[in-house]
Design an enzyme around this catalytic site. Structure first.
Site, PDB file in Angstrom:
ATOM      1  N   GLY A   1      -5.424 -38.940  -1.536  1.00  0.00           N
ATOM      2  CA  GLY A   1      -4.408 -38.563  -0.549  1.00  0.00           C
ATOM      3  C   GLY A   1      -4.063 -37.101  -0.798  1.00  0.00           C
ATOM      4  O   GLY A   1      -3.882 -36.695  -1.944  1.00  0.00           O
ATOM      5  N   LYS A   2      -4.005 -36.321   0.278  1.00  0.00           N
ATOM      6  CA  LYS A   2      -3.794 -34.881   0.086  1.00  0.00           C
ATOM      7  C   LYS A   2      -2.481 -34.571  -0.633  1.00  0.00           C
ATOM      8  O   LYS A   2      -2.421 -33.663  -1.464  1.00  0.00           O
ATOM      9  CB  LYS A   2      -3.831 -34.157   1.437  1.00  0.00           C
ATOM     10  CG  LYS A   2      -5.213 -34.124   2.062  1.00  0.00           C
ATOM     11  CD  LYS A   2      -5.209 -33.357   3.366  1.00  0.00           C
ATOM     12  CE  LYS A   2      -6.436 -33.674   4.198  1.00  0.00           C
ATOM     13  NZ  LYS A   2      -7.693 -33.268   3.565  1.00  0.00           N
TER      14      LYS A   2
ATOM     15  N   ASN B   1      -2.865 -35.509  -4.325  1.00  0.00           N
ATOM     16  CA  ASN B   1      -3.819 -34.591  -4.952  1.00  0.00           C
ATOM     17  C   ASN B   1      -3.175 -33.234  -5.234  1.00  0.00           C
ATOM     18  O   ASN B   1      -3.367 -32.656  -6.316  1.00  0.00           O
ATOM     19  CB  ASN B   1      -5.030 -34.361  -4.041  1.00  0.00           C
ATOM     20  CG  ASN B   1      -5.987 -35.542  -4.010  1.00  0.00           C
ATOM     21  OD1 ASN B   1      -5.884 -36.449  -4.841  1.00  0.00           O
ATOM     22  ND2 ASN B   1      -6.898 -35.532  -3.060  1.00  0.00           N
TER      23      ASN B   1
ATOM     24  N   GLU C   1      -0.783 -35.606   6.640  1.00  0.00           N
ATOM     25  CA  GLU C   1      -1.189 -37.016   6.549  1.00  0.00           C
ATOM     26  C   GLU C   1       0.010 -37.963   6.554  1.00  0.00           C
ATOM     27  O   GLU C   1      -0.135 -39.139   6.220  1.00  0.00           O
ATOM     28  CB  GLU C   1      -2.038 -37.247   5.292  1.00  0.00           C
ATOM     29  CG  GLU C   1      -3.439 -36.659   5.417  1.00  0.00           C
ATOM     30  CD  GLU C   1      -4.336 -37.009   4.246  1.00  0.00           C
ATOM     31  OE1 GLU C   1      -5.567 -37.006   4.430  1.00  0.00           O
ATOM     32  OE2 GLU C   1      -3.826 -37.287   3.126  1.00  0.00           O
TER      33      GLU C   1
ATOM     34  N   ASN D   1      -8.441 -24.066   6.145  1.00  0.00           N
ATOM     35  CA  ASN D   1      -9.791 -23.539   5.902  1.00  0.00           C
ATOM     36  C   ASN D   1     -10.278 -22.973   7.245  1.00  0.00           C
ATOM     37  O   ASN D   1      -9.551 -23.003   8.241  1.00  0.00           O
ATOM     38  CB  ASN D   1     -10.723 -24.605   5.303  1.00  0.00           C
ATOM     39  CG  ASN D   1     -10.944 -25.794   6.234  1.00  0.00           C
ATOM     40  OD1 ASN D   1     -10.740 -25.714   7.445  1.00  0.00           O
ATOM     41  ND2 ASN D   1     -11.356 -26.919   5.660  1.00  0.00           N
TER      42      ASN D   1
ATOM     43  N   GLY E   1     -13.734 -17.449  -1.164  1.00  0.00           N
ATOM     44  CA  GLY E   1     -12.347 -17.208  -1.537  1.00  0.00           C
ATOM     45  C   GLY E   1     -11.375 -17.425  -0.405  1.00  0.00           C
ATOM     46  O   GLY E   1     -11.382 -18.483   0.228  1.00  0.00           O
TER      47      GLY E   1
ATOM     48  N   ASP F   1      -7.271 -28.973  -2.021  1.00  0.00           N
ATOM     49  CA  ASP F   1      -6.062 -29.526  -2.643  1.00  0.00           C
ATOM     50  C   ASP F   1      -5.732 -28.782  -3.936  1.00  0.00           C
ATOM     51  O   ASP F   1      -4.562 -28.506  -4.226  1.00  0.00           O
ATOM     52  CB  ASP F   1      -6.248 -31.026  -2.930  1.00  0.00           C
ATOM     53  CG  ASP F   1      -6.273 -31.857  -1.650  1.00  0.00           C
ATOM     54  OD1 ASP F   1      -5.737 -31.386  -0.627  1.00  0.00           O
ATOM     55  OD2 ASP F   1      -6.843 -32.968  -1.681  1.00  0.00           O
TER      56      ASP F   1
ATOM     57  N   SER G   1     -12.412 -26.751 -10.118  1.00  0.00           N
ATOM     58  CA  SER G   1     -12.404 -28.126  -9.597  1.00  0.00           C
ATOM     59  C   SER G   1     -13.745 -28.505  -8.984  1.00  0.00           C
ATOM     60  O   SER G   1     -14.127 -29.672  -9.028  1.00  0.00           O
ATOM     61  CB  SER G   1     -11.277 -28.309  -8.578  1.00  0.00           C
ATOM     62  OG  SER G   1     -11.651 -27.823  -7.309  1.00  0.00           O
TER      63      SER G   1
HETATM   64  P1  ADP Z   1     -11.455 -27.147   1.916  1.00  0.00           P
HETATM   65  O1  ADP Z   1     -11.858 -27.659   0.585  1.00  0.00           O
HETATM   66  O2  ADP Z   1     -10.067 -27.499   2.298  1.00  0.00           O
HETATM   67  O3  ADP Z   1     -12.455 -27.381   3.010  1.00  0.00           O
HETATM   68  P2  ADP Z   1     -12.462 -24.476   1.324  1.00  0.00           P
HETATM   69  O4  ADP Z   1     -13.846 -24.986   1.439  1.00  0.00           O
HETATM   70  O5  ADP Z   1     -12.133 -23.192   2.008  1.00  0.00           O
HETATM   71  O6  ADP Z   1     -11.372 -25.529   1.795  1.00  0.00           O
HETATM   72  O7  ADP Z   1     -12.158 -24.313  -0.239  1.00  0.00           O
HETATM   73  C1  ADP Z   1     -10.857 -24.060  -0.726  1.00  0.00           C
HETATM   74  C2  ADP Z   1     -10.937 -23.122  -1.923  1.00  0.00           C
HETATM   75  O8  ADP Z   1     -11.742 -23.722  -2.942  1.00  0.00           O
HETATM   76  C3  ADP Z   1     -11.597 -21.782  -1.629  1.00  0.00           C
HETATM   77  O9  ADP Z   1     -10.636 -20.841  -1.157  1.00  0.00           O
HETATM   78  C4  ADP Z   1     -12.149 -21.412  -2.999  1.00  0.00           C
HETATM   79  O10 ADP Z   1     -11.124 -20.862  -3.810  1.00  0.00           O
HETATM   80  C5  ADP Z   1     -12.537 -22.754  -3.599  1.00  0.00           C
HETATM   81  N1  ADP Z   1     -13.951 -23.111  -3.379  1.00  0.00           N
HETATM   82  C6  ADP Z   1     -14.455 -23.953  -2.438  1.00  0.00           C
HETATM   83  N2  ADP Z   1     -15.785 -24.081  -2.534  1.00  0.00           N
HETATM   84  C7  ADP Z   1     -16.163 -23.294  -3.576  1.00  0.00           C
HETATM   85  C8  ADP Z   1     -17.425 -22.987  -4.208  1.00  0.00           C
HETATM   86  N3  ADP Z   1     -18.572 -23.521  -3.765  1.00  0.00           N
HETATM   87  N4  ADP Z   1     -17.404 -22.137  -5.259  1.00  0.00           N
HETATM   88  C9  ADP Z   1     -16.256 -21.592  -5.713  1.00  0.00           C
HETATM   89  N5  ADP Z   1     -15.041 -21.847  -5.167  1.00  0.00           N
HETATM   90  C10 ADP Z   1     -14.986 -22.682  -4.122  1.00  0.00           C
END
Ligand code: ADP
Length: 289
Positions: free
Chosen positions: A37-38, A41, A136, A180, A211, A238, A268
């Protein structure tokens, strides 16, 4: 104190070699239940990074409800405002196959978090350094939280996910928004980049491995992501939001707060699972060097 007003779900994960066709039964090869759950999390992400976190939410009277509350308690999250309601807890049914996924979310108890519940927590919201919201829970409850936070001059991070719950009405309460790219496009259209200038220092668009970016009132700023070997990006957003909350509650300048959030989110994605991969403070600070 960071107050997260949001969803608490149990993720029911099932892996299979191929998805069943209509009317077909197939054998799976994996099954786990993982707290998610967002809202939960983001609360866990913030708590692991040293934030003092309280959660406002709802779980059911089923055994998942107990597990979900215990999980938050074990992470050091204050659960005194997580209510128990008759019926099932929220779940996300996640089917995994061949690197693809199919997800059904059933909100359950999350949809019984009412605007009146938020009213009853006004004192807790007013005493917070920062409030964190997602979409949510019922939208009227999101709106009420924005109103109460505004009235008490408490800043809000609103992570507009899932983006179909977003309403332009939220903007008058001036939350910090963290979509995003696809969520930004749903909110502001394909030309969402223009919206950055209309919301200086308040619209932060995350860009996956690249980023995040925002407009500081003078210049467009992109805070680069940290290159890693990503194995599972579930929960990256999250972690980003939980970390951003901790940094802003500590009054870190925005650009530094986003660097901190990028570092935490990059850690993460190196591990499986949403909460499973969320880092602690030490490793996050180390990664920023
Ligand atoms: P969501 O997970 O909500 O779809 P994003 O894909 O934009 O959003 O990811 C959120 C954040 O997680 C990014 O701003 C970045 O800091 C980090 N992140 C996501 N994917 C990667 C990756 N492949 N490598 C490094 N950092 C990542």
């Amino acid at each position: 104190m960071i107050t997260v007003v949001g969803s608490i779900n149990m993720d029911l994960v099932v892996g299979t070699e191929r998805f069943p066709k209509q009317g077909e039964t197939v054998l799976g090869n994996l099954h786990t239940t993982i707290p998610g759950g967002k809202g939960a999390n983001q609360a866990v992400a913030a708590a692991r990074l040293g934030g003092e976190v309280a959660m406002i939410g709802a779980v059911g009277t089923d055994p998942f409800g107990d597990e979900l509350v215990t999980n938050l308690e074990n992470e050091g999250v204050d659960v005194s405002r997580v209510k128990r309601v008759e019926g099932p807890s929220g779940i996300a049914n996640i089917l995994l196959s061949e690197g693809d996924n199919r997800i059904i979310v059933v909100p359950g108890a999350n949809h019984q978090l009412t605007p009146e519940d938020i009213d009853h927590s006004e004192a807790a919201i007013a005493a917070s350094d920062l409030v964190v919201l997602q979409l949510e829970i019922p939208i009227p409850s999101v709106l009420r939280t924005l109103q109460i936070a505004r009235r008490n001059q408490v800043p809000v991070i609103l992570n507009p996910a899932p983006a179909d719950g977003f309403s332009p009405e939220f903007l008058q309460y001036e939350p910090i928004l963290t979509p995003n790219e696809s969520e930004a496009a749903m909110m502001f259209g394909e030309n969402w980049e223009r919206a950055l200038e209309a919301h200086p220092n308040r619209l932060i668009v995350t860009l996956g491995q690249n980023g995040a970016r925002y407009y500081d009132g003078d210049r467009h700023i992109r805070v680069p992501g940290i290159r890693v070997n990503a194995v599972d990006t579930t929960g990256a957003g999250d972690t980003f939001n939980g970390a951003l909350a901790v940094a802003l509650a500590e009054k870190m300048p925005l650009e530094d707060a986003i660097r901190f959030a990028n570092a935490a989110a990059s850690l993460s994605v190196e591990q499986f699972g949403a909460q499973g991969g969320m880092p602690g403070r030490g490793e996050t600070v180390e990664r920023m060097k």
